[in-house]
Design a protein around this motif. Sequence first.
Motif, PDB file in Angstrom:
ATOM      1  N   LYS A 148      -0.838  45.816  15.027  1.00  0.00           N
ATOM      2  CA  LYS A 148      -0.336  46.186  15.962  1.00  0.00           C
ATOM      3  C   LYS A 148      -2.687  45.858  16.961  1.00  0.00           C
ATOM      4  N   LEU A 149      -2.579  45.784  15.175  1.00  0.00           N
ATOM      5  CA  LEU A 149      -4.453  45.492  16.163  1.00  0.00           C
ATOM      6  C   LEU A 149      -4.833  44.594  16.745  1.00  0.00           C
ATOM      7  N   LEU A 150      -3.968  43.327  16.341  1.00  0.00           N
ATOM      8  CA  LEU A 150      -4.806  42.115  16.427  1.00  0.00           C
ATOM      9  C   LEU A 150      -3.310  41.550  17.624  1.00  0.00           C
ATOM     10  N   ASP A 151      -2.374  42.533  17.560  1.00  0.00           N
ATOM     11  CA  ASP A 151      -2.531  41.820  18.654  1.00  0.00           C
ATOM     12  C   ASP A 151      -2.957  42.742  19.994  1.00  0.00           C
ATOM     13  N   GLU A 152      -3.779  43.441  19.888  1.00  0.00           N
ATOM     14  CA  GLU A 152      -4.874  44.312  20.938  1.00  0.00           C
ATOM     15  C   GLU A 152      -5.870  42.908  20.825  1.00  0.00           C
ATOM     16  N   ILE A 153      -6.161  42.241  20.592  1.00  0.00           N
ATOM     17  CA  ILE A 153      -6.808  40.830  19.791  1.00  0.00           C
ATOM     18  C   ILE A 153      -6.417  40.078  20.868  1.00  0.00           C
ATOM     19  N   CYS A 154      -5.398  39.765  20.350  1.00  0.00           N
ATOM     20  CA  CYS A 154      -4.897  38.323  21.098  1.00  0.00           C
ATOM     21  C   CYS A 154      -3.331  38.596  20.894  1.00  0.00           C
ATOM     22  N   PRO A 155      -2.530  38.521  21.674  1.00  0.00           N
ATOM     23  CA  PRO A 155      -0.701  38.859  21.713  1.00  0.00           C
ATOM     24  C   PRO A 155       0.321  37.267  21.906  1.00  0.00           C
ATOM     25  N   ASP A 156      -1.281  36.957  22.894  1.00  0.00           N
ATOM     26  CA  ASP A 156      -0.308  35.627  23.161  1.00  0.00           C
ATOM     27  C   ASP A 156      -0.203  34.068  21.939  1.00  0.00           C
ATOM     28  N   LYS A 157      -1.031  34.299  21.046  1.00  0.00           N
ATOM     29  CA  LYS A 157      -1.450  33.279  19.995  1.00  0.00           C
ATOM     30  C   LYS A 157      -1.219  33.439  18.690  1.00  0.00           C
ATOM     31  N   PRO A 158      -1.281  33.264  17.829  1.00  0.00           N
ATOM     32  CA  PRO A 158      -0.356  33.269  16.481  1.00  0.00           C
ATOM     33  C   PRO A 158      -1.464  34.018  15.564  1.00  0.00           C
ATOM     34  N   ILE A 159      -2.261  34.982  14.587  1.00  0.00           N
ATOM     35  CA  ILE A 159      -3.537  35.361  14.466  1.00  0.00           C
ATOM     36  C   ILE A 159      -2.642  34.929  12.797  1.00  0.00           C
ATOM     37  N   LEU A 160      -2.883  34.663  12.182  1.00  0.00           N
ATOM     38  CA  LEU A 160      -2.928  34.814  10.532  1.00  0.00           C
ATOM     39  C   LEU A 160      -4.006  34.825   9.646  1.00  0.00           C
ATOM     40  N   LEU A 161      -4.270  35.817   8.441  1.00  0.00           N
ATOM     41  CA  LEU A 161      -5.222  35.704   8.252  1.00  0.00           C
ATOM     42  C   LEU A 161      -5.116  36.669   6.218  1.00  0.00           C
ATOM     43  N   LEU A 162      -5.137  35.652   5.419  1.00  0.00           N
ATOM     44  CA  LEU A 162      -4.927  35.687   3.919  1.00  0.00           C
ATOM     45  C   LEU A 162      -6.156  37.044   3.082  1.00  0.00           C
ATOM     46  N   ASP A 163      -5.195  37.604   2.181  1.00  0.00           N
ATOM     47  CA  ASP A 163      -6.041  38.015   1.599  1.00  0.00           C
ATOM     48  C   ASP A 163      -6.881  37.801   0.734  1.00  0.00           C
ATOM     49  N   VAL A 164      -8.092  38.277   0.083  1.00  0.00           N
ATOM     50  CA  VAL A 164      -8.642  37.695  -1.258  1.00  0.00           C
ATOM     51  C   VAL A 164      -7.863  37.207  -2.039  1.00  0.00           C
ATOM     52  N   SER A 165      -6.599  37.487  -2.300  1.00  0.00           N
ATOM     53  CA  SER A 165      -5.933  36.462  -3.847  1.00  0.00           C
ATOM     54  C   SER A 165      -5.101  35.282  -3.061  1.00  0.00           C
ATOM     55  N   HIS A 166      -5.202  35.221  -1.246  1.00  0.00           N
ATOM     56  CA  HIS A 166      -4.267  34.208  -1.101  1.00  0.00           C
ATOM     57  C   HIS A 166      -2.825  34.701  -0.822  1.00  0.00           C
ATOM     58  N   HIS A 167      -2.562  35.683  -1.457  1.00  0.00           N
ATOM     59  CA  HIS A 167      -1.382  36.290  -1.675  1.00  0.00           C
ATOM     60  C   HIS A 167      -0.229  37.038  -0.414  1.00  0.00           C
ATOM     61  N   SER A 168      -1.046  37.579   0.247  1.00  0.00           N
ATOM     62  CA  SER A 168      -0.842  38.837   1.522  1.00  0.00           C
ATOM     63  C   SER A 168      -1.577  38.043   2.780  1.00  0.00           C
ATOM     64  N   ALA A 169      -0.620  38.026   3.484  1.00  0.00           N
ATOM     65  CA  ALA A 169      -0.782  38.182   4.710  1.00  0.00           C
ATOM     66  C   ALA A 169      -1.082  39.029   6.316  1.00  0.00           C
ATOM     67  N   TRP A 170      -2.258  38.991   6.915  1.00  0.00           N
ATOM     68  CA  TRP A 170      -1.639  39.803   8.602  1.00  0.00           C
ATOM     69  C   TRP A 170      -2.117  39.439   9.299  1.00  0.00           C
ATOM     70  N   VAL A 171      -0.451  39.445  10.186  1.00  0.00           N
ATOM     71  CA  VAL A 171      -0.072  38.919  11.273  1.00  0.00           C
ATOM     72  C   VAL A 171       0.240  39.263  12.510  1.00  0.00           C
ATOM     73  N   ASN A 172      -0.659  38.432  14.096  1.00  0.00           N
ATOM     74  CA  ASN A 172       0.442  39.585  14.659  1.00  0.00           C
ATOM     75  C   ASN A 172       1.294  39.572  15.310  1.00  0.00           C
TER      76      ASN A 172
END
Length: 603
Positions: free
Chosen positions: A187-211
């Motif tokens: 939801k935090l990312l959807d408020e920033i950009c709902p129409d293009k994909p966002i993918l952010l990796l955590d410090v371990s690069h094993h987890s992702a935060w996506v919209n």
Amino acid sequence: MDTNQPSNTLSRRKFVKIGATGAATLFILPALSGCGSENGEAQTDEAEGGAGAQQKTATLAFRGGTIQTMTSENDVAEALAVDGNEIVYVGDEAGLEAFVGSGTKVIDLEGGMVVPGFMDGHIHAPGDWVTKLYDIYLGDATTVDEYVKIISDFVAAHPEREAYTGNPFMVNAFQLEDGSNPGPNKKLLDEICPDKPILLLDVSHHSAWVNSKALEMANITRDTPDPLGGIITRDEDGEPTGYLIDGAATEVSALVVSEHTDEEYEQAIAKYQEDASRFGLTGITNLSAVDARFFSELEKAGELNLRMRILPTIIPGTDPSEAVKTVKGLARYDSEMISTGTAKMFSDGVTEGGSAVMLEPYNEAAGKGSDWYGESEWDQQEFDAMVAALDKAGVQVHVHAIGDGAVRNTLNAFENAIKENGERADRRYTMTHVCAVADEDIKRIADLEVISALQFLWMYRDPLCELEIAYIGEERAMAMYPVKNMLEAGCIVSGASDGPVTPFAPLEEIEVAVTRNSPYPGEEDTDMHRWPEQAITPYQALEAYTKNVAFENFMEDLVGTIEVGKKADLAVLDQNILTCDPKKISDSTVRYTISDGRIVHEG
């Protein structure tokens, strides 16, 4: 055996076996590769004033401090000479004079020390530099509000982008007041950009935060089952939250990418090399994030400062013959600075993601119930078959294994490959991380002569340790990294950072190895210890970050110790880290870094 791998008749046990005292027994070949008897005789004759040897005028000379050769703990010299990229003299200051001419750069150590250039046994180049220069970099933030501002500012500044990627966030930032941690939310990312994909990796690069757009692209809905070895985090209604772990994150990462030019990658590598040289790093086991040709081109231009072994990662579903072909195909880059012949595989995920494979179940805090042990992305039979196929082709196998269950599964796979393919010298199987390990498996690691590439910066009570405590309990979390026990059992331990997961700063890592406490100002005088009884000696730690990585990478004939005929990969420090206050080890200054005889950093 892979004919592209450097030949070596030494077994790991013969090369270096570290005891509890830190003393080491070293087996030295009569004539090292690239170091014939003529060089040895020249050193002896000239040091004694003999006239029978050919004179060599050094390009670099060092005097006035300690030369820690690393052939054994007590083998130290007063002076060192380098001609071109080769060490030509190691001895007393009187003998050095025969190698000093008008063109020699003489460096006064001023009581400091010279060690073999630091090496890292598991690292990703060019680290975070592509992200820092061109994508969403979160490494300077610590709170959710800070993350949101950085992401918002970047999206606003780059409306032309079709997708947005970045890293590294810390899952700790999302912990709630009641102690639970649902992770980041779409939801935090959807408020920033709902129409293009966002993918952010955590410090371990094993987890992702996506919209939501990224989830849509990957067809991940409430009805999508968790993939093997992956977790789709869901809310109370079963709706994906946008926090994906391991196999689930991998699926989306393959779809949401940022494109970069060759020039951008080259700039990132240049920045990475500057960082590495500043820390005295001259050699790496490179889980490369970019094409190997970039490093090869740098070498051809005389600008590659890191002697490296390059490892491709083999993913589940790959045909074993294709995996072998991938590794063998990299042999065209083999040189004195670059070597290949190793494959990396994952046996599990990470503890803080609940995806490391454990012998005992996770706590309820991991969010997977009371009977969750973690799960590998690999079917175990497929994993065993891949290891056996790579081993049969002479490929060195390097496995990510964090949980004690993953360590056991990996050792089983190694034993199975040996049984199928027969005994062979110099397999040099490697496991990296080995965070949790059962006592009985420590002995198996030693008996199988498996190298353990460990991250010493993980071995104190840092913020991720607190999350591990929540997930598996304090007793199990604080019993991780039994390094002293491993050394006493005869295991070979190499030092690594897993950078950019944690900083590739060998002096910080060596300090943690010795103190099992934080190396950072404001923390090193507090109790952030993690099983301090497992601390090792400074010399053992220095071995881990020099000669043992050289051995892991089949480079011990070239580097890892300071001996006549070896390549001049060196780090010059302003103090003796083996005798100083252990809490001051990381305060040492790297005065010079010498790569292949070239000064690439001057502090």
